[in-house]
Design a protein around this motif. Structure first.
Motif, PDB file in Angstrom:
ATOM      1  N   MET A   1       0.847  -1.198   0.000  1.00  0.00           N
ATOM      2  CA  MET A   1       0.000   0.000   0.000  1.00  0.00           C
ATOM      3  C   MET A   1       0.886   1.252   0.000  1.00  0.00           C
ATOM      4  SD  MET A   1      -2.917   1.229   2.728  1.00  0.00           S
ATOM      5  CE  MET A   1      -3.999  -0.122   2.278  1.00  0.00           C
ATOM      6  N   ALA A   2       0.540   2.224  -0.826  1.00  0.00           N
ATOM      7  CA  ALA A   2       1.321   3.452  -0.924  1.00  0.00           C
ATOM      8  C   ALA A   2       1.148   4.304   0.326  1.00  0.00           C
ATOM      9  CB  ALA A   2       0.889   4.241  -2.158  1.00  0.00           C
ATOM     10  N   ASP A 127      -1.630  10.100  -7.444  1.00  0.00           N
ATOM     11  CA  ASP A 127      -0.982   8.803  -7.215  1.00  0.00           C
ATOM     12  C   ASP A 127       0.498   8.816  -7.569  1.00  0.00           C
ATOM     13  OD1 ASP A 127      -1.611   9.107  -9.959  1.00  0.00           O
ATOM     14  OD2 ASP A 127      -1.418   6.941 -10.259  1.00  0.00           O
ATOM     15  N   ARG A 128       0.989   9.898  -8.179  1.00  0.00           N
ATOM     16  CA  ARG A 128       2.401   9.973  -8.566  1.00  0.00           C
ATOM     17  C   ARG A 128       3.274  10.613  -7.485  1.00  0.00           C
ATOM     18  NH1 ARG A 128       2.143   8.851 -14.152  1.00  0.00           N
ATOM     19  NH2 ARG A 128       0.129   7.836 -14.422  1.00  0.00           N
ATOM     20  N   GLY A 133       6.056   3.049  -1.792  1.00  0.00           N
ATOM     21  CA  GLY A 133       5.137   2.092  -2.396  1.00  0.00           C
ATOM     22  C   GLY A 133       4.361   2.651  -3.574  1.00  0.00           C
ATOM     23  N   GLY A 134       3.422   1.832  -4.062  1.00  0.00           N
ATOM     24  CA  GLY A 134       2.607   2.210  -5.209  1.00  0.00           C
ATOM     25  C   GLY A 134       3.304   1.913  -6.525  1.00  0.00           C
ATOM     26  N   GLU A 135       2.580   2.138  -7.621  1.00  0.00           N
ATOM     27  CA  GLU A 135       3.138   1.894  -8.957  1.00  0.00           C
ATOM     28  C   GLU A 135       4.123   2.976  -9.381  1.00  0.00           C
ATOM     29  OE1 GLU A 135       0.388   0.985 -12.098  1.00  0.00           O
ATOM     30  OE2 GLU A 135      -1.113   0.239 -10.671  1.00  0.00           O
ATOM     31  N   PHE A 136       3.972   4.169  -8.816  1.00  0.00           N
ATOM     32  CA  PHE A 136       4.792   5.302  -9.206  1.00  0.00           C
ATOM     33  C   PHE A 136       5.434   5.953  -7.978  1.00  0.00           C
ATOM     34  CE2 PHE A 136       1.558   4.824 -12.440  1.00  0.00           C
ATOM     35  CZ  PHE A 136       2.230   5.026 -13.640  1.00  0.00           C
ATOM     36  N   PRO A 137       6.325   5.276  -7.287  1.00  0.00           N
ATOM     37  CA  PRO A 137       6.960   5.907  -6.126  1.00  0.00           C
ATOM     38  C   PRO A 137       7.728   7.156  -6.555  1.00  0.00           C
ATOM     39  CG  PRO A 137       8.146   3.915  -6.751  1.00  0.00           C
ATOM     40  CD  PRO A 137       6.883   3.934  -7.558  1.00  0.00           C
ATOM     41  N   PRO A 302      12.227   1.278   0.524  1.00  0.00           N
ATOM     42  CA  PRO A 302      11.245   0.341   1.082  1.00  0.00           C
ATOM     43  C   PRO A 302       9.822   0.789   0.770  1.00  0.00           C
ATOM     44  CG  PRO A 302      12.906   0.969   2.720  1.00  0.00           C
ATOM     45  CD  PRO A 302      13.091   1.877   1.561  1.00  0.00           C
ATOM     46  N   ASP A 303       8.905  -0.156   0.653  1.00  0.00           N
ATOM     47  CA  ASP A 303       7.502   0.194   0.416  1.00  0.00           C
ATOM     48  C   ASP A 303       6.863   0.821   1.643  1.00  0.00           C
ATOM     49  OD1 ASP A 303       7.610  -0.703  -2.166  1.00  0.00           O
ATOM     50  OD2 ASP A 303       6.821  -2.699  -1.717  1.00  0.00           O
TER      51      ASP A 303
END
Length: 563
Positions: A1-2, A127-128, A133-137, A302-303
């Motif tokens: 989870m971001a 989300d960027r 974490g996430g698709e776009f850390p 780290p996430d």
């Protein structure tokens, strides 16, 4: 989870009043209240410089697409996320677009507050901006991206960089412990999430070369990156508050028309892999938003992170942005290279720890010539002045990171920070103050580097000193004595002052300072100075050397009559 979204979480340090009160704010909060803050106030000036460029990347993107009222320009096509779809038609709309950009800047300057469109735009890309974490850390490459076949590396695993290394207050490596550390060993690698965010932005701009891991299929002809900011002699104007400072540096109309392009900040790319590819290939470094969000490393974090744990990141080297004649960059001084690999081209010129900023006044403010080029941000400010936009008093700031001189590490060891204050006197008109002030700086260099140096060198010969330490110390002391009086004189200049009167005023002050420094050398003479040494057919002693000094001084800097 971001976790820890930079749009919402407080992480940017600002000063809120003249007492020096600071607080952390989110990215959105900073833009909403920039006019209420004095300045950025992070751990170091170089960090503030890197953060400023991130803020500018946001604004270049937004105001290349929307005007000061938040309305989309007629010439711009956007998608549902406010991303520009295609370039401006320069032939049909180029001039009108540039006029619109300048009008937007003027309206922002007069309103003294940023509009809501900035927050609206940032929410489209929420989300960027997750740090973990996430698709776009943010400013990072995900583990999933690194696991792709095209991203194999030349070692078994990436380099690990500890928290005490990316913390540029310390810049401590695993191999060498710094003396007199401001932090205890037990907490050097423990960072707050907000600290990590700030240091990450700077680390991507100021990295070094101590790490050795790169991508296995990296083009061997590409020079690897030590951080774009690392090589800059940073120059930027600042105003009375943070809003003014940001806007003064927001050159919406780039001085070089070829760089009025679609703004492509890295967070707008469609995937994390595309983000990485942009920096691995560097095919289109043609706009400020991309330049200001450049990465020097493929960083993995780290996430999730517990602030009680020790922090570290994994890094892989990325290619360097070409330095030669890269006039997309606005915020640096330039050097014309007469020899070497960069012969007959301009490259960024770092500031020197031993030279005050005003000593490069000509290089910073004199209009471009065949072998001299000033920072583009100065071109921008002067274009505003010449357009009769009242900027009032502007401070120009210099910032650089000094390295250890070791090409195998380029470890940061010191910051170089300086500034100049003067009234609204910048102009490229024939009768401007720029050339007059530059002439006075040149005169300072002549009387110290030639006249006073010659006297000190004569004393060195008389005393039979082998080292140049004495002569260099005399020069540096003289520059120190000149420093504050020159700054005061520069700050005192008003646009309506008569140039000849102000120049005579300064030359009188300069002569008194240099005479005083020479007199001090005479007053501290010893027996050997009096006896002297044979110099051909005559005796050279401190008295003959002093007489020679006075003759040269009168020749170079004749005594001005008191008004």
């Amino acid at each position: 989870m971001a976790e820890f979204n930079l749009l919402d979480e407080p992480w940017l340090v600002v000063m809120t009043d003249d007492k020096g009160t600071i607080k952390e704010v989110s990215l959105k909060e900073l833009f909403e209240h920039a006019h209420e803050y004095k300045c950025l106030a992070g751990e170091t000036p170089t960090q503030d410089f890197a953060i400023l460029r991130l803020l500018l990347a946001v604004l270049h993107t937004v105001f290349s697409r929307f005007d000061a009222d938040g309305n989309q320009y007629d010439y711009v096509d956007l998608d549902e996320k406010y991303k520009q779809i295609q370039p401006i038609d320069q032939e049909d709309d180029g001039d009108d677009y540039q006029d619109g950009l300048l009008e937007t800047w003027q309206q922002l300057w007069h309103r003294k507050k940023f509009p809501e469109i900035i927050g609206d735009y940032l929410e489209k890309w929420h989300d960027r901006f997750y740090l973990f974490g996430g698709e776009f850390p943010f400013y990072q490459v995900s583990r999933e991206t690194l696991g792709l076949p095209s991203n194999q590396i030349n070692k078994a695993k990436p380099n690990q960089v500890s928290g005490k290394t990316i913390n540029r207050v310390l810049s401590e490596s695993e191999n060498k412990v710094i003396l007199f550390s401001p932090q205890h060993n037990t907490i050097k690698n423990k960072l707050k999430q907000s600290e990590i965010a700030r240091w990450l932005v700077l680390y991507q701009g100021v990295t070094g070369t101590g790490d050795k891991v790169k991508f296995a299929n990296q083009d061997e002809e590409q020079k690897l990156n030590k951080g774009w900011l690392y090589d800059l002699g940073g120059v930027y104007p600042s105003g009375d508050n943070l809003f003014d400072t940001i806007l003064l540096n927001l050159a919406l109309v780039h001085p070089e028309p070829e760089f009025i392009q679609i703004q492509t900040p890295i967070w707008e790319e469609e995937s994390n892999q595309i983000q990485l590819d942009k920096f691995r290939k560097l095919n289109q470094v043609n706009n400020l938003a991309f330049l200001y969000t450049n990465w020097s490393r493929a960083v993995t974090m780290p996430d999730a992170y517990d602030e009680n744990d020790e922090f570290s990141i994994s890094v892989i080297k990325l290619p360097e942005i070409p330095h030669q004649n890269n006039f997309l960059e606005l915020m640096t001084e330039w050097r014309f290279n007469k020899v070497g690999d960069n012969k007959d081209t301009f490259t960024p010129k770092k500031h020197s720890l031993t030279e005050q900023f005003w000593r490069s006044f000509g290089a910073t403010f004199i209009p471009n010539q065949a072998t001299q080029r000033r920072p583009g941000i100065v071109d921008w400010i002067i274009s505003l002045e010449d357009a009769n936009i009242c900027l009032e008093k502007v401070q120009f700031n210099a910032v650089s990171m000094e390295d250890d001189g070791n090409a195998t590490s380029w470890n940061p060891i010191n910051e170089i920070v300086d500034h100049l204050n003067f009234e609204n006197i910048l102009s490229d008109q024939d009768d401007s103050w720029i050339s007059s002030i530059s002439d006075q700086v040149d005169m300072i260099k002549i009387v110290i580097d030639r006249v006073l140096w010659s006297f000190a060198n004569d004393i060195k010969t008389i005393r039979n000193l082998n080292s140049s330490e004495f002569v260099n110390r005399v020069k540096q002391t003289a520059y120190y004595q000149v420093d504050l009086p020159f700054r005061d004189w520069l700050a005192s200049i008003q646009p309506s002052d008569e140039k000849e009167v102000k120049q005579k005023e300064w030359r009188r002050k300069l002569r008194k300072i240099i005479e005083s420094e020479a007199q001090h050398l005479v007053e501290t003479m010893g027996n050997r100075d009096i006896i002297g040494v044979e110099d051909g057919t005559y005796i050279k002693n401190i008295f003959t050397a002093y007489n020679r000094f006075k003759y040269k001084l009168e020749d170079m800097l004749p005594k001005e009559k008191e008004e």
